[in-house]
Design a protein around this motif. Structure first.
Motif, PDB file in Angstrom:
ATOM      1  N   ARG A 228       8.246   9.089  -9.169  1.00 30.77           N
ATOM      2  CA  ARG A 228       8.508   7.993 -10.107  1.00 30.77           C
ATOM      3  C   ARG A 228       8.062   8.376 -11.513  1.00 30.77           C
ATOM      4  O   ARG A 228       8.751   8.128 -12.496  1.00 30.77           O
ATOM      5  CB  ARG A 228       7.803   6.720  -9.659  1.00 30.77           C
ATOM      6  CG  ARG A 228       8.053   5.536 -10.576  1.00 30.77           C
ATOM      7  CD  ARG A 228       7.247   4.288 -10.213  1.00 30.77           C
ATOM      8  NE  ARG A 228       7.420   3.880  -8.825  1.00 30.77           N
ATOM      9  CZ  ARG A 228       6.459   3.925  -7.894  1.00 30.77           C
ATOM     10  NH1 ARG A 228       5.247   4.329  -8.193  1.00 30.77           N
ATOM     11  NH2 ARG A 228       6.693   3.544  -6.661  1.00 30.77           N
TER      12      ARG A 228
ATOM     13  N   PHE B 208      10.498  10.856 -13.012  1.00 33.82           N
ATOM     14  CA  PHE B 208      11.736  10.152 -13.347  1.00 33.82           C
ATOM     15  C   PHE B 208      11.547   9.326 -14.619  1.00 33.82           C
ATOM     16  O   PHE B 208      12.358   9.412 -15.546  1.00 33.82           O
ATOM     17  CB  PHE B 208      12.163   9.260 -12.178  1.00 33.82           C
ATOM     18  CG  PHE B 208      13.456   8.534 -12.416  1.00 33.82           C
ATOM     19  CD1 PHE B 208      14.661   9.151 -12.147  1.00 33.82           C
ATOM     20  CD2 PHE B 208      13.467   7.236 -12.904  1.00 33.82           C
ATOM     21  CE1 PHE B 208      15.865   8.493 -12.368  1.00 33.82           C
ATOM     22  CE2 PHE B 208      14.656   6.557 -13.123  1.00 33.82           C
ATOM     23  CZ  PHE B 208      15.866   7.203 -12.852  1.00 33.82           C
ATOM     24  N   ASN B 209      10.484   8.528 -14.677  1.00 35.17           N
ATOM     25  CA  ASN B 209      10.267   7.640 -15.816  1.00 35.17           C
ATOM     26  C   ASN B 209       9.984   8.387 -17.114  1.00 35.17           C
ATOM     27  O   ASN B 209      10.395   7.944 -18.182  1.00 35.17           O
ATOM     28  CB  ASN B 209       9.138   6.654 -15.527  1.00 35.17           C
ATOM     29  CG  ASN B 209       9.540   5.610 -14.507  1.00 35.17           C
ATOM     30  OD1 ASN B 209      10.716   5.328 -14.312  1.00 35.17           O
ATOM     31  ND2 ASN B 209       8.552   5.033 -13.853  1.00 35.17           N
TER      32      ASN B 209
ATOM     33  N   GLY C  75      14.570   9.206 -16.960  1.00 39.48           N
ATOM     34  CA  GLY C  75      14.962   7.850 -17.306  1.00 39.48           C
ATOM     35  C   GLY C  75      15.238   7.590 -18.776  1.00 39.48           C
ATOM     36  O   GLY C  75      16.216   6.925 -19.108  1.00 39.48           O
TER      37      GLY C  75
ATOM     38  N   GLY D  34      20.477   7.803 -18.810  1.00 37.36           N
ATOM     39  CA  GLY D  34      21.415   6.687 -18.869  1.00 37.36           C
ATOM     40  C   GLY D  34      22.314   6.759 -20.093  1.00 37.36           C
ATOM     41  O   GLY D  34      23.522   6.513 -20.008  1.00 37.36           O
TER      42      GLY D  34
ATOM     43  N   LEU E 112      21.616   6.971 -11.060  1.00 36.40           N
ATOM     44  CA  LEU E 112      20.403   6.577 -11.781  1.00 36.40           C
ATOM     45  C   LEU E 112      20.000   5.143 -11.462  1.00 36.40           C
ATOM     46  O   LEU E 112      18.808   4.840 -11.337  1.00 36.40           O
ATOM     47  CB  LEU E 112      20.595   6.750 -13.284  1.00 36.40           C
ATOM     48  CG  LEU E 112      20.728   8.194 -13.760  1.00 36.40           C
ATOM     49  CD1 LEU E 112      21.174   8.228 -15.214  1.00 36.40           C
ATOM     50  CD2 LEU E 112      19.429   8.954 -13.567  1.00 36.40           C
ATOM     51  N   GLU E 113      20.975   4.255 -11.333  1.00 30.65           N
ATOM     52  CA  GLU E 113      20.675   2.869 -10.968  1.00 30.65           C
ATOM     53  C   GLU E 113      20.044   2.792  -9.585  1.00 30.65           C
ATOM     54  O   GLU E 113      19.077   2.046  -9.375  1.00 30.65           O
ATOM     55  CB  GLU E 113      21.952   2.025 -11.006  1.00 30.65           C
ATOM     56  CG  GLU E 113      22.470   1.773 -12.405  1.00 30.65           C
ATOM     57  CD  GLU E 113      23.854   1.135 -12.418  1.00 30.65           C
ATOM     58  OE1 GLU E 113      24.443   0.890 -11.345  1.00 30.65           O
ATOM     59  OE2 GLU E 113      24.351   0.879 -13.530  1.00 30.65           O
TER      60      GLU E 113
ATOM     61  N   GLU F 263      18.392   5.233  -8.014  1.00 28.85           N
ATOM     62  CA  GLU F 263      17.049   5.822  -8.089  1.00 28.85           C
ATOM     63  C   GLU F 263      16.053   4.844  -8.714  1.00 28.85           C
ATOM     64  O   GLU F 263      14.950   4.664  -8.202  1.00 28.85           O
ATOM     65  CB  GLU F 263      17.076   7.127  -8.896  1.00 28.85           C
ATOM     66  CG  GLU F 263      17.705   8.280  -8.165  1.00 28.85           C
ATOM     67  CD  GLU F 263      16.875   8.721  -6.985  1.00 28.85           C
ATOM     68  OE1 GLU F 263      15.757   9.240  -7.182  1.00 28.85           O
ATOM     69  OE2 GLU F 263      17.345   8.542  -5.844  1.00 28.85           O
ATOM     70  N   ALA F 264      16.439   4.233  -9.825  1.00 25.52           N
ATOM     71  CA  ALA F 264      15.537   3.289 -10.495  1.00 25.52           C
ATOM     72  C   ALA F 264      15.191   2.122  -9.577  1.00 25.52           C
ATOM     73  O   ALA F 264      14.023   1.698  -9.507  1.00 25.52           O
ATOM     74  CB  ALA F 264      16.171   2.790 -11.786  1.00 25.52           C
TER      75      ALA F 264
ATOM     76  N   ARG G 260      11.570   1.144  -8.080  1.00 19.95           N
ATOM     77  CA  ARG G 260      11.052  -0.216  -8.280  1.00 19.95           C
ATOM     78  C   ARG G 260      10.584  -0.799  -6.970  1.00 19.95           C
ATOM     79  O   ARG G 260       9.551  -1.464  -6.898  1.00 19.95           O
ATOM     80  CB  ARG G 260      12.126  -1.112  -8.905  1.00 19.95           C
ATOM     81  CG  ARG G 260      11.590  -2.484  -9.321  1.00 19.95           C
ATOM     82  CD  ARG G 260      12.701  -3.440  -9.719  1.00 19.95           C
ATOM     83  NE  ARG G 260      13.536  -3.834  -8.604  1.00 19.95           N
ATOM     84  CZ  ARG G 260      13.175  -4.667  -7.619  1.00 19.95           C
ATOM     85  NH1 ARG G 260      11.972  -5.177  -7.586  1.00 19.95           N
ATOM     86  NH2 ARG G 260      14.003  -4.972  -6.648  1.00 19.95           N
TER      87      ARG G 260
END
Length: 66
Positions: free
Chosen positions: A16, A19-20, A24, A28, A54-55, A57-58, A62
């Protein structure tokens, strides 16, 4: 990117974080730019697939299940 020691997956918190911090913030926008290439038979669909990935994964991050 997600392999830890001995090929085991890295902890979800580490995934995470990567990614963030590193994916991220820009991915996008990149996929949106590709999707906007309406005259391209390759880039627009690749952008759409990237956006959906990406959606997913996000949302998984979450939920804490990635």
């Amino acid at each position: 990117l997600s392999a830890g020691r001995h090929g085991a997956p890295a902890p979800v918190a580490d995934q995470r974080s990567v990614f963030n911090r590193h994916v991220g913030p820009w991915a996008g926008h990149f996929c949106a730019g590709l999707e906007a290439a309406r005259n391209s038979v390759l880039y627009a669909p690749v952008g759409a697939v990237g956006r959906v990935f990406l959606e997913i994964e996000a949302e998984a991050f979450r939920m804490g299940v990635a």
